[in-house]
Design an enzyme around this catalytic site. Structure first.
Site: not given
Ligand code: RIB
Ligand code: CA
Length: 313
Positions: A243
């Protein structure tokens, strides 16, 4: 391309860690002015410890790291140990940090940095709940026009939610903060689950990290080995979705991504859809566009960049 001066606001988190490493491995494109930590994946004490662990893994104990908000603006903190493990950085065995946290609150660091720097020369890169950013905007509304851009990981539209059926984790944890940010008028780039779920660490990509044969390459492979469990079980994914590194990769090579300028409005009233990012992808609401919402990614190009840069650390 002009080098970006950035503040990374983060809740490490294995994917945050890789995003930070990618930024620190790319000094030609990115200058990390500081790292501000927020409660999210795990409580603040751990996110602010993990951020320093990652800086030292990168050989960068000089990077200023600040602790910020330990809970959302108006809701109980929700954490994600079920995804990231009890430390938030499960996977590799890494030494506790020696570098100290900098004195002062992360929110004040954000405000002071934006007030001192020439206008529109600092990019904010939130990788967790938007509590610190929203608090800074509430405390010092004058900084909104001084921010060059906010490039954040959060939200989802076609991919819908990962923590509830409707909401992505970062936005869900602090929807009020997200609403403040999306209404701020600051130019925003959104790396949502719509792209990050296409940035999967397949076994071959994980092997490429390991093949670097370096402490960083091995640690990244171990982080993603641990971090993939949740998504493999829930989605049947081929591997961990990276992500947060999508934010850093966008700063280095925006051509890796495609998307649209649309209106994004955050649900803050209904518990059923709390934290949902309602992206007007088809332009049916007449609400003015307030964000570039990434919809697709060149995943092979992303991993080629990431692996090459990890090899530099
Ligand atoms: O949904 C994914 C996000 O939430 C990413 O940034 C992960 O690190 C959590 O913070
Ligand atoms: Ca994160």
């Amino acid at each position: 391309m002009e080098k970006r001066k950035i503040i990374i606001d983060t809740d490490p988190g294995q994917d945050d860690a890789v995003a930070i490493l990618l930024a620190l491995a790319s000094p030609e494109e990115i200058e990390v002015i500081g790292i501000t930590c927020v409660a999210g994946n795990v409580p603040l004490a751990l996110t602010s410890k993990n951020a320093r662990i990652v800086c030292e893994l990168a050989g960068r104990p000089d990077v200023p790291v600040y602790a910020g908000c330990d809970k959302p603006l108006g809701r109980k903190l929700v954490t994600a140990e079920h995804v990231h493990g009890e430390t938030g950085l499960n996977g590799p065995v890494l030494p506790d940090p020696v570098m100290p946290l900098r004195d002062g609150h992360a929110v004040d660091f954000i405000i002071d940095t934006l007030r001192r720097a020439p206008a529109q020369t600092i990019t904010l890169c939130p990788l967790g709940p938007l509590t610190n950013i929203a608090k800074a905007l509430k405390k010092a509304p004058d900084i909104a026009e001084r921010v060059q851009e906010i490039v954040l990981m959060g939200g989802a539209y076609f991919e819908v939610g990962n923590i509830t059926p409707a909401a992505e984790f970062n936005i869900y944890v602090d929807p009020q903060a997200a609403d403040i940010v999306f209404r701020s008028g600051i130019p925003i780039v959104v790396m949502s689950l719509d792209v990050t779920h296409k940035a999967l660490v397949t076994p071959a990509r994980n092997a490429a990290f390991r093949a670097l044969g370096t402490p960083v390459g091995t640690a990244v492979a171990q982080m993603t080995d641990f971090f993939e469990r949740f998504d493999k079980e829930k989605y049947g994914s081929e591997g961990a979705p990276l992500h947060d590194p999508c934010v850093t990769a966008y700063l280095i090579d925006p051509a890796l991504f495609s998307g649209r300028h649309v209106n994004v409005t955050v649900e803050t009233q209904s518990e059923l859809t709390m934290g949902m990012t309602v992206a007007d992808w088809w332009g049916v609401t007449g609400r003015p566009p307030n964000a570039f919402f990434a919809g697709d990614i060149d995943a092979d190009g992303f991993f080629a960049l990431l692996t090459e840069r990890m090899g530099r650390l």
